[in-house]
Design an enzyme around this catalytic site. Sequence first.
Site, PDB file in Angstrom:
ATOM      1  N   GLY A 114     -11.637 -18.898  44.242  1.00 19.12           N
ATOM      2  CA  GLY A 114     -12.612 -19.089  42.974  1.00 19.12           C
ATOM      3  C   GLY A 114     -12.314 -18.471  41.868  1.00 19.12           C
ATOM      4  O   GLY A 114     -11.366 -17.769  41.767  1.00 19.12           O
ATOM      5  N   GLN A 147     -13.433 -15.593  33.367  1.00 15.27           N
ATOM      6  CA  GLN A 147     -12.098 -15.115  33.557  1.00 15.27           C
ATOM      7  C   GLN A 147     -10.999 -15.887  32.840  1.00 15.27           C
ATOM      8  O   GLN A 147      -9.803 -15.530  32.679  1.00 15.27           O
ATOM      9  CB  GLN A 147     -11.765 -15.493  35.070  1.00 15.27           C
ATOM     10  CG  GLN A 147     -12.607 -14.438  35.924  1.00 15.27           C
ATOM     11  CD  GLN A 147     -12.134 -14.911  37.510  1.00 15.27           C
ATOM     12  OE1 GLN A 147     -12.735 -15.888  38.196  1.00 15.27           O
ATOM     13  NE2 GLN A 147     -11.122 -14.125  37.985  1.00 15.27           N
ATOM     14  N   CYS A 158      -9.155 -10.577  43.558  1.00 16.08           N
ATOM     15  CA  CYS A 158      -9.590 -11.203  42.413  1.00 16.08           C
ATOM     16  C   CYS A 158      -8.530 -11.418  41.632  1.00 16.08           C
ATOM     17  O   CYS A 158      -7.757 -10.904  41.452  1.00 16.08           O
ATOM     18  CB  CYS A 158     -10.926 -10.272  41.783  1.00 16.08           C
ATOM     19  SG  CYS A 158     -11.313 -11.253  40.138  1.00 16.08           S
ATOM     20  N   LEU A 159      -8.527 -12.808  40.999  1.00 18.68           N
ATOM     21  CA  LEU A 159      -7.363 -13.326  40.106  1.00 18.68           C
ATOM     22  C   LEU A 159      -7.182 -12.486  38.828  1.00 18.68           C
ATOM     23  O   LEU A 159      -6.291 -12.318  38.246  1.00 18.68           O
ATOM     24  CB  LEU A 159      -7.493 -14.634  39.764  1.00 18.68           C
ATOM     25  CG  LEU A 159      -7.308 -15.769  41.028  1.00 18.68           C
ATOM     26  CD1 LEU A 159      -7.454 -17.066  40.632  1.00 18.68           C
ATOM     27  CD2 LEU A 159      -5.924 -15.563  41.733  1.00 18.68           C
ATOM     28  N   HIS A 198     -19.045 -13.273  44.994  1.00 16.41           N
ATOM     29  CA  HIS A 198     -18.254 -12.852  43.984  1.00 16.41           C
ATOM     30  C   HIS A 198     -17.988 -13.562  42.521  1.00 16.41           C
ATOM     31  O   HIS A 198     -18.012 -12.743  41.698  1.00 16.41           O
ATOM     32  CB  HIS A 198     -16.763 -12.953  44.696  1.00 16.41           C
ATOM     33  CG  HIS A 198     -15.587 -12.443  44.031  1.00 16.41           C
ATOM     34  ND1 HIS A 198     -14.771 -11.664  44.149  1.00 16.41           N
ATOM     35  CD2 HIS A 198     -14.980 -13.183  42.672  1.00 16.41           C
ATOM     36  CE1 HIS A 198     -13.771 -11.260  43.218  1.00 16.41           C
ATOM     37  NE2 HIS A 198     -13.902 -12.077  42.327  1.00 16.41           N
ATOM     38  N   GLU A 199     -18.085 -14.889  42.787  1.00 18.36           N
ATOM     39  CA  GLU A 199     -17.837 -15.444  41.397  1.00 18.36           C
ATOM     40  C   GLU A 199     -19.462 -15.512  40.620  1.00 18.36           C
ATOM     41  O   GLU A 199     -19.513 -15.576  39.373  1.00 18.36           O
ATOM     42  CB  GLU A 199     -17.717 -17.260  41.980  1.00 18.36           C
ATOM     43  CG  GLU A 199     -16.552 -17.557  42.530  1.00 18.36           C
ATOM     44  CD  GLU A 199     -15.399 -16.711  41.917  1.00 18.36           C
ATOM     45  OE1 GLU A 199     -15.371 -16.424  40.659  1.00 18.36           O
ATOM     46  OE2 GLU A 199     -14.433 -16.223  42.692  1.00 18.36           O
ATOM     47  N   HIS A 201     -19.404 -12.492  38.767  1.00 21.35           N
ATOM     48  CA  HIS A 201     -18.585 -12.411  37.550  1.00 21.35           C
ATOM     49  C   HIS A 201     -19.405 -13.133  36.372  1.00 21.35           C
ATOM     50  O   HIS A 201     -19.239 -12.769  35.223  1.00 21.35           O
ATOM     51  CB  HIS A 201     -17.155 -13.727  37.529  1.00 21.35           C
ATOM     52  CG  HIS A 201     -16.086 -13.100  38.158  1.00 21.35           C
ATOM     53  ND1 HIS A 201     -15.507 -12.213  37.567  1.00 21.35           N
ATOM     54  CD2 HIS A 201     -15.515 -13.468  39.509  1.00 21.35           C
ATOM     55  CE1 HIS A 201     -14.198 -11.813  38.012  1.00 21.35           C
ATOM     56  NE2 HIS A 201     -14.284 -12.659  39.383  1.00 21.35           N
TER      57      HIS A 201
HETATM   58 NI    NI Z   1     -12.885 -12.952  40.846  1.00 23.56          NI
END
Ligand code: NI
Length: 153
Positions: free
Chosen positions: A46, A51, A90-91, A132-133, A136
């Site tokens: 995701g 981000q 997480c990226l 999670h997303e 964000h």
């Molecule tokens: Ni993330």
Amino acid sequence: MAKLKILKVGDETLRKVCRPVDEITPRIQRLIDDMIDTMHAADGVGLAAPQVGVLRRIAVIETPNEGLFVLINPKIVACSKEQQESEEGCLSVPGRWGITKRPMHVKVKALNRHGKPVEINGSGLLAKALCHEIDHLDGKLYIDIAKMIEGAR
Ligand code: NI
């Protein structure tokens, strides 16, 4: 088609609350395409707009079982009491993982990229990714709630 730069933990942009999308313009469509490319290039499940430095309520998710979702202004409308404890990453937090507790099932309402209201019932990995997303978009990172796993892998 473009790969965008992914902001890393410590960048204040990741801690801001994102604004809703009121109109799905060609610019938003391009952003969505670029977010999908960026997620694929980074091999992520995701990616949320903050981000890549855009403070709007947009996220993309792709799981092996359920495929690709584009979520605009997503909202969790129901959560199961049943929880799952699993590994999360997480990226924006490269090279680290932690154990989180998330609902096993969530129901999310959002708009798709055509502005059509959609309802997603996610379980397991998809439920975790949805939580999670959407976190964000409110400036929250999983490391806030995770028990981090120490050491590299
Ligand atoms: Ni993330």
